[in-house]
Design a protein around this motif. Structure first.
Motif, PDB file in Angstrom:
ATOM      1  N   LEU A   1      56.137  55.914  48.240  1.00  0.00           N
ATOM      2  CA  LEU A   1      56.086  56.801  47.149  1.00  0.00           C
ATOM      3  C   LEU A   1      56.844  56.646  46.093  1.00  0.00           C
ATOM      4  O   LEU A   1      56.660  56.727  44.907  1.00  0.00           O
ATOM      5  CB  LEU A   1      56.218  58.225  47.965  1.00  0.00           C
ATOM      6  N   LEU A   2      58.256  56.195  46.382  1.00  0.00           N
ATOM      7  CA  LEU A   2      59.367  56.351  45.477  1.00  0.00           C
ATOM      8  C   LEU A   2      58.969  54.815  44.485  1.00  0.00           C
ATOM      9  O   LEU A   2      59.354  54.931  43.416  1.00  0.00           O
ATOM     10  CB  LEU A   2      60.554  55.984  46.155  1.00  0.00           C
ATOM     11  N   THR A   3      58.543  53.815  45.059  1.00  0.00           N
ATOM     12  CA  THR A   3      58.182  52.652  44.387  1.00  0.00           C
ATOM     13  C   THR A   3      56.982  52.702  43.518  1.00  0.00           C
ATOM     14  O   THR A   3      56.860  52.458  42.258  1.00  0.00           O
ATOM     15  CB  THR A   3      58.059  51.400  45.095  1.00  0.00           C
ATOM     16  N   GLU A   4      55.910  53.521  44.194  1.00  0.00           N
ATOM     17  CA  GLU A   4      54.574  53.948  43.491  1.00  0.00           C
ATOM     18  C   GLU A   4      55.181  54.932  42.107  1.00  0.00           C
ATOM     19  O   GLU A   4      54.191  54.588  41.144  1.00  0.00           O
ATOM     20  CB  GLU A   4      53.689  54.524  44.387  1.00  0.00           C
ATOM     21  N   SER A   5      55.965  55.590  42.235  1.00  0.00           N
ATOM     22  CA  SER A   5      56.018  56.692  41.224  1.00  0.00           C
ATOM     23  C   SER A   5      57.079  56.001  40.397  1.00  0.00           C
ATOM     24  O   SER A   5      57.328  56.419  39.226  1.00  0.00           O
ATOM     25  CB  SER A   5      56.739  57.831  41.627  1.00  0.00           C
ATOM     26  N   ARG A   6      57.388  54.815  40.522  1.00  0.00           N
ATOM     27  CA  ARG A   6      58.551  54.022  39.819  1.00  0.00           C
ATOM     28  C   ARG A   6      60.006  54.618  39.737  1.00  0.00           C
ATOM     29  O   ARG A   6      60.757  54.241  38.721  1.00  0.00           O
ATOM     30  CB  ARG A   6      58.104  53.847  38.218  1.00  0.00           C
ATOM     31  N   HIS A   7      60.295  55.559  40.829  1.00  0.00           N
ATOM     32  CA  HIS A   7      61.516  56.270  40.830  1.00  0.00           C
ATOM     33  C   HIS A   7      62.458  54.876  41.353  1.00  0.00           C
ATOM     34  O   HIS A   7      63.786  54.858  40.808  1.00  0.00           O
ATOM     35  CB  HIS A   7      61.757  57.281  41.767  1.00  0.00           C
ATOM     36  N   ILE A   8      61.866  53.856  41.969  1.00  0.00           N
ATOM     37  CA  ILE A   8      62.361  52.823  42.263  1.00  0.00           C
ATOM     38  C   ILE A   8      61.555  51.524  41.721  1.00  0.00           C
ATOM     39  O   ILE A   8      60.553  51.473  41.933  1.00  0.00           O
ATOM     40  CB  ILE A   8      62.717  52.490  43.812  1.00  0.00           C
ATOM     41  N   PRO A   9      62.052  50.910  40.512  1.00  0.00           N
ATOM     42  CA  PRO A   9      61.486  49.876  39.844  1.00  0.00           C
ATOM     43  C   PRO A   9      61.041  48.529  40.906  1.00  0.00           C
ATOM     44  O   PRO A   9      61.758  47.526  40.554  1.00  0.00           O
ATOM     45  CB  PRO A   9      61.839  49.683  38.801  1.00  0.00           C
ATOM     46  N   ALA A  10      60.577  48.379  41.872  1.00  0.00           N
ATOM     47  CA  ALA A  10      60.630  47.366  42.831  1.00  0.00           C
ATOM     48  C   ALA A  10      59.248  47.002  43.336  1.00  0.00           C
ATOM     49  O   ALA A  10      58.304  47.698  43.481  1.00  0.00           O
ATOM     50  CB  ALA A  10      61.343  47.754  43.994  1.00  0.00           C
ATOM     51  N   ARG A  11      59.229  45.797  44.034  1.00  0.00           N
ATOM     52  CA  ARG A  11      57.898  45.348  44.729  1.00  0.00           C
ATOM     53  C   ARG A  11      58.295  45.650  45.965  1.00  0.00           C
ATOM     54  O   ARG A  11      59.474  45.845  46.456  1.00  0.00           O
ATOM     55  CB  ARG A  11      57.778  43.993  44.587  1.00  0.00           C
ATOM     56  N   LEU A  12      57.341  45.645  47.223  1.00  0.00           N
ATOM     57  CA  LEU A  12      57.637  45.908  48.238  1.00  0.00           C
ATOM     58  C   LEU A  12      57.545  44.525  49.194  1.00  0.00           C
ATOM     59  O   LEU A  12      56.682  43.626  48.967  1.00  0.00           O
ATOM     60  CB  LEU A  12      56.496  46.977  49.036  1.00  0.00           C
ATOM     61  N   ILE A  13      58.419  44.251  49.983  1.00  0.00           N
ATOM     62  CA  ILE A  13      58.348  43.197  51.105  1.00  0.00           C
ATOM     63  C   ILE A  13      58.061  43.379  52.321  1.00  0.00           C
ATOM     64  O   ILE A  13      58.656  44.520  52.877  1.00  0.00           O
ATOM     65  CB  ILE A  13      59.679  42.352  51.036  1.00  0.00           C
ATOM     66  N   GLN A  14      56.976  42.975  53.078  1.00  0.00           N
ATOM     67  CA  GLN A  14      56.691  42.955  54.623  1.00  0.00           C
ATOM     68  C   GLN A  14      57.015  41.863  54.911  1.00  0.00           C
ATOM     69  O   GLN A  14      56.575  40.795  54.583  1.00  0.00           O
ATOM     70  CB  GLN A  14      55.206  43.370  54.547  1.00  0.00           C
ATOM     71  N   THR A  15      57.874  41.753  56.189  1.00  0.00           N
ATOM     72  CA  THR A  15      58.300  40.565  56.946  1.00  0.00           C
ATOM     73  C   THR A  15      57.711  40.692  58.392  1.00  0.00           C
ATOM     74  O   THR A  15      57.256  41.856  58.796  1.00  0.00           O
ATOM     75  CB  THR A  15      59.412  40.377  57.079  1.00  0.00           C
ATOM     76  N   GLY A  16      57.594  39.714  58.907  1.00  0.00           N
ATOM     77  CA  GLY A  16      57.211  39.650  60.411  1.00  0.00           C
ATOM     78  C   GLY A  16      57.442  38.227  61.263  1.00  0.00           C
ATOM     79  O   GLY A  16      57.973  37.462  60.659  1.00  0.00           O
ATOM     80  N   PRO A  17      57.458  38.467  62.661  1.00  0.00           N
ATOM     81  CA  PRO A  17      57.908  37.265  63.141  1.00  0.00           C
ATOM     82  C   PRO A  17      56.956  36.124  63.213  1.00  0.00           C
ATOM     83  O   PRO A  17      55.817  36.384  63.134  1.00  0.00           O
ATOM     84  CB  PRO A  17      58.108  38.054  64.753  1.00  0.00           C
ATOM     85  N   PRO A  18      57.494  35.038  63.576  1.00  0.00           N
ATOM     86  CA  PRO A  18      56.376  33.653  63.820  1.00  0.00           C
ATOM     87  C   PRO A  18      55.396  33.999  64.776  1.00  0.00           C
ATOM     88  O   PRO A  18      55.630  34.721  65.515  1.00  0.00           O
ATOM     89  CB  PRO A  18      57.483  32.590  63.998  1.00  0.00           C
TER      90      PRO A  18
END
Length: 544
Positions: free
Chosen positions: A134-151
């Motif tokens: 919500l905070l990134t979508e509203s640009r309160h945090i001007p960021a991209r999202l990172i999703q990581t996972g195990p091999p």
């Protein structure tokens, strides 16, 4: 989840520093899942050069936070690690988590000219992940999202995906959205490839409104312009977009008069009449969860307008003979042939009901305003007629050319619009020998249409003149009938006498040295002992 090419995003500007922000994984960062630690792994991806990592953690996990920091400094010495204490009484309390992350974002001091920001979604509770989004979508945090996972089982490389909420970057997705929008517009047009710019723009706007709003929609236009068909298509679109679940209830308001009107709308209990079989659910109840189409709403009586307004606004009403209030939630589409503002000014339509229905209003153009769409509609009507009569039908080449010339001719006014046009094609298809429409058939159909239109026009002209002159209408010569009716209609749709004169004398006035149109019109009206006030009484609606 919207994957994108990581190297394409990360290497846009090599002078920009990559910064990541995320929660400490109180379980995962202990290495309890395949000994994979997401926060440490984030700093060790070959294709992602991480300049600074900021880790949020609760004070009671301070030891783990410093341990993770040391591991990151080992695997990625160039990554600066900053620890931030963020104590949460309940990490599953949405209000608390969002509030503290919001305060963190406001006090951070983002420098988008020098740094590119990312939020690590993998760690933290589901509540925290929602708040990050919500905070990134509203640009309160001007960021991209990172999703990581195990091999994976067959791949030793940890998973790493970047989610950019700017969907304009995703051409494939945008193309899908555009294609979907075109499909919805085609659905509203009944699959007819229309070329009229005004109509196409109207349909595009209707598609946006029907897809994104539950407010009433008002469809205006002459009889036969397709208001009923468009209302049905709007309902189907809303059904496809899951904005409604119930059925479409079509109410012909012209029939809602007399003692049965309220019972038809609101229903009635047997106790109201005492007769078996007199129980009715009512149209409003049947529309619950769906769409109520108020066709010819301009024909509603004053009392029916009052009670219907309350039901539309509140969703509640009393069936006749019942002491218990019923509820029904429905969306409204209304259709009208006449100018509702003029009816309101004349005291025949409630202004509060008009205000309620007029949130979104669309005027459907007449067929004579869409002559470039006639050929496409001809194809559509032929196909529909074939389905109804079960026989393939077509025009001879000369017959088709003759009919299209007639249909597109500016002198062909199509007073009944698509209703006249559709009826004409169906007659031709039904009478076509061996499925072929000949030129002789077209000639006969054109002659019959002209005869019907002239008769109807003569009747309507006489009725209009009789309304103004009373018994004196019988003394008006047929020669003057059409001309006088045109003058009356023009005056009633003009702001004043001068404006009416300019419209009526638009051609001849250019050849005159003096252009006193109002005086010319005044003298013409005097021939019939008429004046402006007699045609347009004080207080009636006048365009501005």
């Amino acid at each position: 989840m919207y994957d994108t090419n990581v190297s394409e995003i990360i290497k846009i500007d090599i002078n920009m520093r990559n910064v990541a922000i995320g929660f400490l994984g109180t379980q995962l960062d202990m290495g309890k899942k395949r000994r994979w630690k997401p926060t440490v792994s984030l700093a060790s991806h070959d294709h992602f050069e991480l300049d600074r990592l900021e880790i949020l953690h609760d004070q009671k996990f301070n030891r783990l936070a410093h341990q993770v920091k040391q591991e990151i400094e080992t695997v990625s010495p160039d990554t600066e690690v900053l620890l931030h204490t963020l104590d949460l009484n309940d990490p599953w309390d949405f209000q608390e988590v969002y509030g503290k992350l919001f305060d963190f974002a406001r006090s951070y001091g983002f420098d988008e000219d020098r740094e590119r920001y990312h939020v690590h979604l993998t760690t933290g509770t589901h509540v925290a992940q929602i708040c990050w989004f919500l905070l990134t979508e509203s640009r309160h945090i001007p960021a991209r999202l990172i999703q990581t996972g195990p091999p994976g089982a067959e791949d030793d490389t940890p998973k790493f995906d970047i989610i950019d909420l700017d969907l304009s970057r995703y051409n494939a997705l945008q193309q899908r959205f555009d294609q979907m929008s075109r499909e919805y517009s085609d659905q509203l047009k009944g699959g007819i490839e229309t070329k009229n710019a005004t109509y196409n723009a109207l349909i595009d706007r209707v598609e946006l409104v029907a897809s994104n709003s539950d407010a009433p929609i008002l469809l205006l236009g002459e009889t036969g312009t397709g208001k009923t068909e468009l209302a049905e298509r709007i309902y189907n679109l809303k059904l496809d977009r899951r904005r409604v679940k119930g059925r479409l209830v079509h109410v012909n308001c012209a029939t809602l008069n007399g003692p049965d009107a309220l019972a038809s709308l609101f229903g009635q209990r047997r106790s109201y009449t005492g007769q078996a079989g007199s129980e009715r659910s009512g149209l409003l109840r049947e529309a619950d969860g769906g769409v109520l189409f108020l066709d010819e709403v301009d024909e509603l009586g004053w009392n029916e307008q009052s009670v219907l307004l309350h039901a539309i606004e509140t969703g509640r009403f009393y069936p006749l003979g019942s002491d218990h209030e019923m509820s029904s939630r429905f969306q409204v589409i209304a259709g009208a042939n006449r100018d509702l503002r003029a009816l309101t000014a004349a005291g025949k339509f409630r202004p509060d009901l008009l205000a309620r229905l007029n949130m979104w209003s669309f005027r459907l153009p007449a067929l004579r305003e869409r002559r470039e769409d006639i050929e496409a509609n001809l194809v559509f009507e032929l196909a529909r007629a074939e389905r109804e009569i079960g026989t393939q039908v077509g025009f001879n080449i000369e017959a088709r050319d003759k009919y299209l010339r007639f249909a597109k001719d500016p002198a062909t006014l199509w007073p009944g619009n698509f209703r006249d046009f559709s009826g004409s094609i169906r007659r031709l298809c039904t009478l076509a020998p061996r499925g072929r429409i000949t030129r002789a058939m077209v000639d006969e159909e054109v002659q019959n249409l002209h005869a019907d239109w002239n008769a109807a026009s003569a009747d309507s002209d006489f009725q209009l003149i009789e309304e103004v002159l009373g018994a004196r209408a019988a003394d008006v010569d047929p020669f003057d009938m059409v001309q006088l009716a045109t003058v009356i209609r023009t005056c009633r749709t003009s702001a004043n006498l001068s404006a009416a004169g300019r419209s009526l004398f638009a051609i001849s006035r250019s050849k005159r040295k003096t252009q006193n149109d109002a005086d010319r019109l005044r003298k013409y009206l005097q021939k019939f002992e008429l004046d402006w006030e007699a045609l347009v009484p004080e207080g009636s609606y006048r365009p501005r």
